[in-house]
Design an enzyme around this catalytic site. Structure first.
Site: not given
Ligand SMILES: NC(=O)c1ccc[n+]([C@@H]2O[C@H](COP(=O)([O-])OP(=O)(O)OC[C@H]3O[C@@H](n4cnc5c(N)ncnc54)[C@H](O)[C@@H]3O)[C@@H](O)[C@H]2O)c1
Length: 281
Positions: A143, A156
Site C-alpha cells: 500500500s 495496517y
C-alpha cells in the site's frame, strides 16, 4: 534485463477476488483470455465475481490465514492449470482504524494474520510452482501505507511495510532467474475496504460512525478498482518491480524520499480535501 512475457491470456491466481481490486483484476484478465483461479473467504462474493466471467475459472473459498489450506489450494491449481502459471496476486486484505493507545490486540492480530501472514503463506505455497516452471511473478499487495506511516493505521502500516520488506527480500533471492517478486503500492482505491474495516471508536474522538468514516475515506480516493487493475496489469507486463497505483501513490513515494520525517504536514493538507473519485468522473 529482457521484458517478461505479458500476462494477457495466461493463467493467474488472485486472492481477495470477491471484491474491489481483486475482482477487477479477475474481470480484466479473464476478459483478455486468462484462465483465472480465484480465492476469497467470502463465498457469495466469489460466486458473484465468477458468474460475471466467461472464460475458464476455478473458484476456491479460502482463508489466506490458513497456511495448510494455501498449500492445498496451490496443489489444486497445479492440477487445474491449462498452461504455466503467469502470476499469483496475493491481494486479500483488511483494515483496522485505531490509535495505538486504544488498539485492541485481537484486531491488530487479525489484520497481521491476513495482510502479512496471508501474503507469506500464499508466496510459500505458489513459489515452488513458479520456480519449477522457471518463470512467473509473485505480485504482493502492499500500500502507500507501506511507504509512509499515517495516524490511526499503525497495524495496517506495520503489515504493509512488512509485505514490502518480505517481497523486496524475495526479489533479491530471485535475481538472475525469470521468476519475479513484485510489490504493489495502491493509493486510495474506491473499494469496500473501509466498510469492512474493524473500527471500535472514532480515533479522533469526533463521534463519527464507521459508515461516516468509510464515506470520508471513499471521498478521498482517486482511483477506481478497474483503473487500479489496468495499472497493475500494465506494471507487471512491463517488468516493474514496484507498481505505484494512482496519483496519490506518486505523492506518497515522493514524500518518502524528499521529507522522510516531516511528510505529515503535507499529507494532512492533501488528505483533508475530499476528491471526486475517478470512478464517478
Ligand atoms: N482500497 C484501497 O484504498 C487500498 C489501498 C492500498 C492497498 N489496498 C490493498 O488492496 C488489497 C485489496 O483490497 P480492496 O481495497 O480491494 O478491498 P476489498 O475489501 O474490496 O477486497 C478485499 C477482499 O479480500 C477478502 N478477504 C479478507 N480477508 C480474507 C481472508 N482472510 N482470506 C481470503 N480473503 C479475504 C475480502 O473478502 C474481500 O473480497 C488489500 O490488500 C488492501 O489492503 C487497498
Amino acid at each position: 534485463m529482457s521484458r517478461p512475457r505479458s500476462l494477457t491470456g495466461r493463467p493467474v491466481v488472485i486472492t481477495g477476488a470477491a471484491s474491489g481490486i481483486g475482482r477487477a483484476l479477475a474481470t480484466r484478465l479473464s476478459r483478455l483470455g486468462s484462465p483465472v483461479a480465484l480465492a476469497d473467504v467470502d463465498a457469495d462474493g466469489l460466486k458473484a465475481t465468477a458468474a460475471a466471467l466467461h472464460g475458464k475459472v476455478l473458484t476456491r473459498v479460502l482463508d489466506v490465514r490458513d497456511a495448510e489450506d494455501q498449500l492445498r489450494f496451490a496443489a489444486e491449481v497445479k492440477d487445474w492449470l491449462p498452461a504455466p502459471l503467469a502470476a499469483v496476486f496475493n491481494n486479500a486484505g483488511v483494515a483496522v482504524t485505531s490509535t495505538v493507545l486504544d488498539a485492541v490486540p485481537e484486531d491488530d492480530d487479525w489484520l497481521h494474520e491476513i495482510n502479512f501472514k496471508g501474503v507469506v503463506h500464499g508466496t510459500r505455497a505458489f513459489l515452488p510452482i513458479l520456480v519449477e516452471q522457471g518463470e512467473g511473478a509473485i505480485v504482493n499487495t502492499s500500500s502507500v501505507y507501506g511507504l509512509l506511516g499515517v495516524p490511526y493505521q499503525s497495524a495496517y502500516c506495520a503489515a504493509k511495510f512488512a509485505v514490502r520488506g518480505f517481497t523486496e527480500s524475495l526479489r533479491q533471492e530471485l535475481r538472475g532467474s525469470a521468476v519475479r517478486a513484485v510489490t504493489v503500492h495502491p493509493g486510495g482505491i474506491t473499494t469496500n475496504i473501509a466498510r469492512n474495516a474493524r473500527v471500535r471508536r472514532d480515533p479522533q474522538g469526533l463521534g463519527r460512525t464507521q459508515e461516516q468514516l468509510a464515506a470520508q475515506f471513499e471521498a478521498m480516493t482517486m482511483t477506481s478498482p478497474d483503473k487500479a487493475a489496468a495499472v497493475i496489469h500494465a506494471g507487471v507486463d512491463r517488468g516493474k518491480a514496484r507498481i505505484l497505483v494512482g496519483p496519490d501513490a506518486y505523492l506518497f513515494d515522493a514524500l518518502a524520499r524528499i521529507t522522510p520525517t516531516h511528510y505529515n504536514a503535507v499529507l494532512s493538507r492533501v488528505m483533508r480535501r475530499p476528491r471526486r473519485t475517478e470512478a464517478v468522473r
